[in-house]
Design an enzyme around this catalytic site. Sequence first.
Site, PDB file in Angstrom:
ATOM      1  CE  LYS A  89     -11.096   2.296   0.800  1.00  0.00           C
ATOM      2  NZ  LYS A  89      -9.784   2.763  -0.150  1.00  0.00           N
ATOM      3  CB  SER A 158      -6.247   2.341   1.538  1.00  0.00           C
ATOM      4  OG  SER A 158      -7.184   2.648   0.430  1.00  0.00           O
ATOM      5  CB  SER A 182      -6.434   1.710  -2.781  1.00  0.00           C
ATOM      6  OG  SER A 182      -4.896   2.041  -1.684  1.00  0.00           O
TER       7      SER A 182
END
Length: 454
Positions: A89, A158, A182
């Site tokens: 990420k 996210s 997330s």
Amino acid sequence: MGVDAVTPDPSSLAGLGAVDARTRLSGGALSVADYARALLERVDAVEPQVQAWVHLDRPHFLAQAQAADEAHAAGVADGPLFGLPVGVKDIIDTADLPTEDGTVLHAGRTPREDAAVVRRLRAAGGLVMGKTVTTELATYAPGPTRNPHHAAHTPGGSSSGSAAAVAAGMVPLAIGTQTNGSVIRPASFCGVYGFKPSTGLIPRTGILTQSPPLDAVGVFGRTLDDVALLAEVLAGHDPQDPSTRPRGAPPLTRMAATDAVLPPTLAWVPTPFWGQVAPDAQAAFGELVELLAGRIAPFELPASAADAIVWHKTVMEADLAGSFEVEYERGRDQLSASLRGQIERGQAVTAVAYRQALARVPVLLESLATLFDHVDAIVTPATLGTAPEGLAATGDPLMCTLWTFLGMPCLSLPLLHGENGLPIGVQLVGQRGDDARLLRTARWLVRTVHEATQ
């Protein structure tokens, strides 16, 4: 329109789970370079529609793969992640790739050092395939990623790129983070396994800070064994992260592969928000509870559990105001209206309100402690339903908030589907600090559901 990305041919290299791929790579049946090239072919086929990657340097990735093959041929110890590409990420620092945090305010940012989790995955023989799309500063404003099951639907956030890249067969493993929902939410929407361990199991050093009491690192994979493998490699004490502490490594991989001596006992917790769950998701969970009859019983949360949504918001938004003070002061016009609103509300939180909210965590944990004397895990929805249509938002994290606030370990298991065919995750929640037990319970649940539906 749909995206033919979610179920790569299981006989293809892109269809391999991480554990199966690792066996072939370590045994010499597959070279790391050939595996890397096969994954890049998959990227070529589906990335234009899915848009899961923000940085993918192909020559650099292939050079890592070639170096791994050469080291293996020379007899160098290969490590538990040998040859396995991992999506990271884009709020997690990588010294050899940019880390831009999903905001133009950090465009071009290249860290000097790897985050602790990146150091650990490299030391274990893993390869950083590239950086996956995150929402703006890992909050709510979405990036370009689309749901691999249907391009008109959100992948969640996210950790949107991490979940979508695994679901689409572009990479076998990925790392994400969770401050609200997330990891669990995008895992549910994209139909992959998502594991958010207990707070403090995996260090956050070198990762964008949102809220120190709430931030956690999580992982994605195509099987339960895959997420256990990656989480075990990343887990452990880091003196730079005070949420971690010195302790023995949890046997996550072993427990995920171990049958329980006795069938687990589960608590069915629809939560106070059951009325907001979509009707098809309610029906799917009703069938699941019926299937598990004899091993599952309803449990009503204490009345204060509903207030945890407010307490979590108090803590998170106050911390966002502190963590992103510089971004707000210097570039607020470049921030989304959503993030500006969170920061401005956080600026108004008093120290007393913040401390009162955090003080509720041990009280709530204590109220649940006796439950785990009688059950192995909680079963609850991961999301309010399937991935919502539209790309302007990432879906509601409501079903994750309580467990994140309490720092409890959670898994999203891709076991259900909605009327539209999109996946619905079953969230399995364990006692804080008892992650290995949670994985063993998940093994039983996954096998039980699969045997009943064959």
